[in-house]
Write a protein that holds these residues in place. Structure first.
Motif, PDB file in Angstrom:
ATOM      1  N   ALA A 169       0.811  -1.226   0.000  1.00 20.36           N
ATOM      2  CA  ALA A 169       0.000   0.000   0.000  1.00 20.36           C
ATOM      3  C   ALA A 169       0.835   1.264   0.000  1.00 20.36           C
ATOM      4  N   ARG A 170       2.132   1.142  -0.142  1.00 21.28           N
ATOM      5  CA  ARG A 170       3.006   2.312   0.048  1.00 21.28           C
ATOM      6  C   ARG A 170       2.698   3.456  -0.914  1.00 21.28           C
ATOM      7  N   THR A 171       2.285   3.141  -2.132  1.00 17.06           N
ATOM      8  CA  THR A 171       2.023   4.213  -3.108  1.00 17.06           C
ATOM      9  C   THR A 171       0.615   4.769  -2.987  1.00 17.06           C
ATOM     10  N   ARG A 172      -0.240   4.101  -2.219  1.00 14.98           N
ATOM     11  CA  ARG A 172      -1.638   4.538  -2.093  1.00 14.98           C
ATOM     12  C   ARG A 172      -1.943   5.167  -0.743  1.00 14.98           C
ATOM     13  N   TRP A 173      -1.059   4.983   0.236  1.00 11.89           N
ATOM     14  CA  TRP A 173      -1.376   5.418   1.584  1.00 11.89           C
ATOM     15  C   TRP A 173      -1.372   6.931   1.700  1.00 11.89           C
ATOM     16  N   GLN A 174      -2.399   7.455   2.350  1.00 14.43           N
ATOM     17  CA  GLN A 174      -2.503   8.867   2.656  1.00 14.43           C
ATOM     18  C   GLN A 174      -2.895   9.008   4.122  1.00 14.43           C
ATOM     19  N   PRO A 175      -2.349   9.997   4.832  1.00 16.25           N
ATOM     20  CA  PRO A 175      -2.667  10.141   6.258  1.00 16.25           C
ATOM     21  C   PRO A 175      -4.161  10.256   6.543  1.00 16.25           C
ATOM     22  N   GLN A 176      -4.870  11.124   5.823  1.00 20.61           N
ATOM     23  CA  GLN A 176      -6.316  11.296   5.970  1.00 20.61           C
ATOM     24  C   GLN A 176      -6.737  11.434   7.435  1.00 20.61           C
ATOM     25  N   GLY A 177      -5.940  12.166   8.202  1.00 16.86           N
ATOM     26  CA  GLY A 177      -6.286  12.430   9.593  1.00 16.86           C
ATOM     27  C   GLY A 177      -5.857  11.361  10.576  1.00 16.86           C
ATOM     28  N   ALA A 178      -5.401  10.219  10.102  1.00 21.25           N
ATOM     29  CA  ALA A 178      -4.960   9.142  10.997  1.00 21.25           C
ATOM     30  C   ALA A 178      -3.450   9.007  10.953  1.00 21.25           C
ATOM     31  N   ALA A 179      -2.848   8.778  12.095  1.00 20.96           N
ATOM     32  CA  ALA A 179      -1.412   8.586  12.153  1.00 20.96           C
ATOM     33  C   ALA A 179      -1.039   7.255  11.513  1.00 20.96           C
ATOM     34  N   PHE A 180       0.190   7.173  11.030  1.00 20.39           N
ATOM     35  CA  PHE A 180       0.665   5.920  10.451  1.00 20.39           C
ATOM     36  C   PHE A 180       0.518   4.781  11.447  1.00 20.39           C
ATOM     37  N   ARG A 181       0.863   5.032  12.704  1.00 17.89           N
ATOM     38  CA  ARG A 181       0.786   3.998  13.734  1.00 17.89           C
ATOM     39  C   ARG A 181      -0.638   3.479  13.874  1.00 17.89           C
ATOM     40  N   THR A 182      -1.624   4.372  13.850  1.00 17.23           N
ATOM     41  CA  THR A 182      -3.017   3.962  13.952  1.00 17.23           C
ATOM     42  C   THR A 182      -3.396   3.082  12.772  1.00 17.23           C
ATOM     43  N   TRP A 183      -2.998   3.500  11.564  1.00 21.09           N
ATOM     44  CA  TRP A 183      -3.266   2.714  10.358  1.00 21.09           C
ATOM     45  C   TRP A 183      -2.594   1.349  10.438  1.00 21.09           C
ATOM     46  N   LEU A 184      -1.386   1.303  10.963  1.00 16.73           N
ATOM     47  CA  LEU A 184      -0.656   0.047  11.089  1.00 16.73           C
ATOM     48  C   LEU A 184      -1.412  -0.918  11.994  1.00 16.73           C
ATOM     49  N   PHE A 185      -1.915  -0.430  13.111  1.00 19.34           N
ATOM     50  CA  PHE A 185      -2.682  -1.283  14.010  1.00 19.34           C
ATOM     51  C   PHE A 185      -4.004  -1.717  13.384  1.00 19.34           C
ATOM     52  N   THR A 186      -4.594  -0.870  12.548  1.00 17.07           N
ATOM     53  CA  THR A 186      -5.816  -1.255  11.842  1.00 17.07           C
ATOM     54  C   THR A 186      -5.544  -2.452  10.928  1.00 17.07           C
ATOM     55  N   LEU A 187      -4.450  -2.391  10.176  1.00 19.99           N
ATOM     56  CA  LEU A 187      -4.084  -3.501   9.306  1.00 19.99           C
ATOM     57  C   LEU A 187      -3.888  -4.780  10.117  1.00 19.99           C
ATOM     58  N   ALA A 188      -3.190  -4.669  11.247  1.00 18.46           N
ATOM     59  CA  ALA A 188      -2.941  -5.842  12.083  1.00 18.46           C
ATOM     60  C   ALA A 188      -4.245  -6.405  12.635  1.00 18.46           C
ATOM     61  N   HIS A 189      -5.129  -5.530  13.062  1.00 12.14           N
ATOM     62  CA  HIS A 189      -6.415  -5.985  13.606  1.00 12.14           C
ATOM     63  C   HIS A 189      -7.202  -6.750  12.546  1.00 12.14           C
ATOM     64  N   HIS A 190      -7.211  -6.246  11.318  1.00 10.19           N
ATOM     65  CA  HIS A 190      -7.898  -6.954  10.230  1.00 10.19           C
ATOM     66  C   HIS A 190      -7.329  -8.353  10.032  1.00 10.19           C
ATOM     67  N   ARG A 191      -6.010  -8.459  10.081  1.00 12.39           N
ATOM     68  CA  ARG A 191      -5.375  -9.757   9.871  1.00 12.39           C
ATOM     69  C   ARG A 191      -5.689 -10.720  11.011  1.00 12.39           C
ATOM     70  N   VAL A 192      -5.725 -10.220  12.240  1.00  8.58           N
ATOM     71  CA  VAL A 192      -6.081 -11.078  13.371  1.00  8.58           C
ATOM     72  C   VAL A 192      -7.507 -11.605  13.206  1.00  8.58           C
ATOM     73  N   VAL A 193      -8.424 -10.730  12.833  1.00  5.79           N
ATOM     74  CA  VAL A 193      -9.807 -11.152  12.618  1.00  5.79           C
ATOM     75  C   VAL A 193      -9.867 -12.230  11.540  1.00  5.79           C
ATOM     76  N   ASP A 194      -9.125 -12.054  10.445  1.00  5.27           N
ATOM     77  CA  ASP A 194      -9.095 -13.056   9.374  1.00  5.27           C
ATOM     78  C   ASP A 194      -8.613 -14.403   9.902  1.00  5.27           C
ATOM     79  N   VAL A 195      -7.536 -14.378  10.671  1.00  2.30           N
ATOM     80  CA  VAL A 195      -6.955 -15.618  11.203  1.00  2.30           C
ATOM     81  C   VAL A 195      -7.942 -16.319  12.133  1.00  2.30           C
ATOM     82  N   LEU A 196      -8.586 -15.577  13.014  1.00  2.00           N
ATOM     83  CA  LEU A 196      -9.520 -16.175  13.950  1.00  2.00           C
ATOM     84  C   LEU A 196     -10.723 -16.769  13.237  1.00  2.00           C
ATOM     85  N   ARG A 197     -11.205 -16.083  12.212  1.00  2.00           N
ATOM     86  CA  ARG A 197     -12.350 -16.612  11.469  1.00  2.00           C
ATOM     87  C   ARG A 197     -11.982 -17.876  10.701  1.00  2.00           C
TER      88      ARG A 197
END
Length: 215
Positions: free
Chosen positions: A71-99
């Motif tokens: 996503a490096r060429t598509r990522w835009q801050p859009q009011g969220a910090a990089f760290r917040t976005w990073l945790f969002t990605l991780a949370h999505h992956r955890v949900v996928d794994v659990l399901r």
């Protein structure tokens, strides 16, 4: 103690600048981002998966960074910090794994209080020595076990509440950042935090009560 997000000096580029540099082909910028956030991200993933799925932590951790790469060429801050976005990605992956592992992951049942006192699933802490009767030098052992018990209590929280608690109390995100990372409303994030704290107090209270009596 609540942790704060990593600080950068005036001589160090912030995360947004590093992502922009990485998108332009600067591999060293990605290496800086990775070094800056990898410890907190791995801790979040490991604790979010819990003991039952701990073996998947490396997979989720690596997949999260791979998504950053893609996503490096598509990522835009859009009011969220990089760290917040990073945790969002991780949370999505955890949900996928659990399901995929057959675990039900739904937030609908987690937003309302059922009115019943919550009880932990196990009572193993009842066999641990009470601090009041501990011999000199045993304090460290007691509190190590208390830390282990806290992780056990975290395992018993529903995923949405565990996610909110870890982001806020372990990784230092403000409530609005927690809401952004979990892609829920501000009040929903506050509710999840309140229920998480209530349940953790009930779970840990059974272990810490002898300490309070001894004091």
């Amino acid at each position: 103690m609540r942790q704060t997000q990593p600080m950068t000096s005036s001589l160090e580029p912030d995360d947004d600048a590093l992502m922009a540099a990485y998108a332009a082909g600067d591999v060293a910028a990605f290496e800086t981002l990775y070094a800056r956030h990898q410890a907190a991200l791995y801790r979040f993933v490991r604790r979010l998966l819990g003991s039952a799925d701990a073996a998947r932590a490396d997979e989720v951790f690596q997949d999260t960074w791979l998504r950053v790469v893609h996503a490096r060429t598509r990522w835009q801050p859009q009011g969220a910090a990089f760290r917040t976005w990073l945790f969002t990605l991780a949370h999505h992956r955890v949900v996928d794994v659990l399901r995929r592992s057959g675990r039900e992951v739904s937030s609908d049942a987690y937003e309302a209080d059922d009115g019943e006192p919550w009880q932990p699933d196990s009572d193993a802490w009842q066999h641990w020595p009470a601090p009041a009767s501990a011999l000199p030098g045993e304090d460290l052992t007691f509190w190590r076990r208390a830390g282990e018990k806290l992780l056990d209590c975290l395992d018993q929280l529903p995923l949405p509440q565990r996610s909110a608690f870890l982001l806020h109390h372990d990784d230092g995100l403000a409530v609005d950042e927690v809401a952004a990372a979990l892609e829920v409303g501000f009040e929903t994030a506050k509710t999840r935090l309140r229920y998480a704290m209530s349940k953790l107090r009930a779970c840990m209270g059974a272990y810490l009560e002898p300490l309070q009596r001894g004091a």
